[in-house]
Scaffold this motif. Sequence first.
Motif, PDB file in Angstrom:
ATOM      1  N   LEU A 246       0.790  -1.234   0.000  1.00  0.00           N
ATOM      2  CA  LEU A 246       0.000   0.000   0.000  1.00  0.00           C
ATOM      3  C   LEU A 246       0.818   1.278   0.000  1.00  0.00           C
ATOM      4  CD1 LEU A 246      -2.529  -1.215   2.721  1.00  0.00           C
ATOM      5  CD2 LEU A 246      -3.098  -0.823   0.314  1.00  0.00           C
ATOM      6  N   SER A 247       2.049   1.202   0.486  1.00  0.00           N
ATOM      7  CA  SER A 247       2.777   2.430   0.823  1.00  0.00           C
ATOM      8  C   SER A 247       3.071   3.325  -0.372  1.00  0.00           C
ATOM      9  CB  SER A 247       4.083   2.084   1.548  1.00  0.00           C
ATOM     10  OG  SER A 247       4.886   1.249   0.744  1.00  0.00           O
ATOM     11  N   GLY A 248       3.087   2.777  -1.573  1.00  0.00           N
ATOM     12  CA  GLY A 248       3.409   3.607  -2.734  1.00  0.00           C
ATOM     13  C   GLY A 248       2.213   4.317  -3.354  1.00  0.00           C
ATOM     14  N   TYR A 249       1.039   4.214  -2.709  1.00  0.00           N
ATOM     15  CA  TYR A 249      -0.185   4.718  -3.337  1.00  0.00           C
ATOM     16  C   TYR A 249      -0.955   5.619  -2.368  1.00  0.00           C
ATOM     17  CZ  TYR A 249       0.808   0.537  -6.187  1.00  0.00           C
ATOM     18  OH  TYR A 249       1.411  -0.414  -6.974  1.00  0.00           O
ATOM     19  N   ASP A 250      -1.658   6.621  -2.923  1.00  0.00           N
ATOM     20  CA  ASP A 250      -2.507   7.482  -2.090  1.00  0.00           C
ATOM     21  C   ASP A 250      -3.903   6.869  -2.058  1.00  0.00           C
ATOM     22  OD1 ASP A 250      -3.748   9.501  -0.678  1.00  0.00           O
ATOM     23  OD2 ASP A 250      -4.002  10.800  -2.430  1.00  0.00           O
ATOM     24  N   VAL A 251      -4.089   5.920  -1.152  1.00  0.00           N
ATOM     25  CA  VAL A 251      -5.355   5.180  -1.112  1.00  0.00           C
ATOM     26  C   VAL A 251      -5.890   5.141   0.308  1.00  0.00           C
ATOM     27  CG1 VAL A 251      -4.819   3.742  -3.113  1.00  0.00           C
ATOM     28  CG2 VAL A 251      -4.107   2.979  -0.832  1.00  0.00           C
ATOM     29  N   MET A 252      -7.170   4.762   0.425  1.00  0.00           N
ATOM     30  CA  MET A 252      -7.769   4.597   1.751  1.00  0.00           C
ATOM     31  C   MET A 252      -8.000   3.108   2.020  1.00  0.00           C
ATOM     32  SD  MET A 252     -11.855   5.366   1.567  1.00  0.00           S
ATOM     33  CE  MET A 252     -12.204   4.090   2.771  1.00  0.00           C
TER      34      MET A 252
END
Length: 560
Positions: A246-252
Amino acid sequence: MSKQWWKEAVIYQIYPRSFKDSNGDGIGDIQGIISKLDYLKELGIDVIWLSPVYQSPNDDNGYDISDYRGIMDEFGTMTDWDQLLQEMHQRGIKLIMDLVVNHSSDEHAWFVESRKSKDNPYRDYYIWREGKDGQEPNNWESCFSGSAWQYDEHTEEYFLHLFSKKQPDLNWENPKLREEIYDMMKFWLDKGIDGFRMDVINFISKVDGLPDAELPEGRKYAPGGDYYMNGPKIHDYLQEMHEKALSGYDVMTVGEMPGVDVEEAKLYTGQDRKEVNMVFQFEHVDLDSGPGGKWDLRPMKMTDLRNSFTKWQKGLEHEGWNSLYLNNHDQPRMVSRFGDDREYRMESAKMLATFLHTLKGTPYIYQGEELGMTNVRFNSINDYKDIEILNMYREKVIENGEEHDKIMESIHVKGRDNARTPIQWDDSEHGGFTTGTPWIQVNPNYKEINAKQAMGDPDSIFHYYKKLIELRKENPIMVYGSYDLIMPDHPEIYAYVREYEGQKMIVMLNFSVGTPVFELPEELEDGRKELFISNYEADSSQDIKQVELRPYEARVYLVK
């Protein structure tokens, strides 16, 4: 408290099977969703949470996945899915997908291999054990009734399934399995999705040794939640998932977490811990369950509801973040459960919406909620489709001789199919959901309750939701304001004050058919009170030191 897009968003859950059918086969599909995106844009939705559309044999309506990178034939193709994402993003709507990785389908290629032999490379992707004295490896009960273990004659061992026997649990102790899951998550993230709702994610770490649970008197199997909810390695796994996927993405991310309490939720959602952004906790939807569990009905008391929400509002005030919901695909319809779905359906649906959108946290709307859709009362058990309902009925009535009428009443009140009847789009046959035969019957009240009627009526529940969502976008106090209870002991009125950057908002909600009197605390008497939103006609110049509230009335005031 940092500002984030997912804190300010309003999220709408789509259960695709029941949303909109585009091709007449009676099953909702991706093209059906695309055809209604303008409706959701009109409502003001920022994010859609899409329940599973992956390839699945459909034992548990898509929560038994046989191919995590394929789309279920009944729903369409990957081309349809790509179009859905593109059309959503063009309208400024984000997409979060369901992540179901506590278990797969028994038809997943991994499990097909796993059950071939004890030394198969995929054997350890699942949780296999030898029996104990000719019985199951332990006494755990499945969440869908019966034993949580299934015997496999080919290798003469049992596999664990906390849900259906067609949903074997994945073995998160295996680092190879975890890498496969992170790769799959990146496959979807690279396609451009905006996050994940994680199905029973706090079940993935089991206690070493899988010990027996304490057996309740008269029961063959024991609820084993103490040994798999919030297990010993759960935080390690979630932090690793964040780092590797997840860390490489601007997600919820939102984790569905039965059995989580406030202190654990702070660990899961603490900003610096890098696990998930928020959790779905279940405390408030267990308040009408008796000692016998979900199907043991007891009345919902507003005072219990207020105590529960206040505990979570205050508990996550400075760290973590709340998910706000009153129904979803696993829960009955909120107006039937928390309001009055007959005489005061409109008023109580709007009051509950006011409640949901004036708390601190991110609100989740479940499809049809914005229309005031209600529970359904099918006459025959044969009209129900949900595996949880059917297993429970078989166990209680057919195997143990319990009273049919009593169990049917529990199903009418609590069954998951209440939320799964098709969306009522208009007053034509099958509510405009399909031109064919729907996979599950439409609620018979579709002629009175439907989207076409609601959109044409400026006083409808739909338009009230639209206004609430607009107000939330324009008023940061609704998102970030602190929460403090007023009139904390009143048996019918739930009232609180929100405060943010010197501004105050007073919320008064009548959870009853009575006409109780709201009394303004002295410390809130200063300042001009401006009517912000209400579900009845109200005189905006009225002095609010004392207000007699009408049945299920909601009023919100800004203090200027």
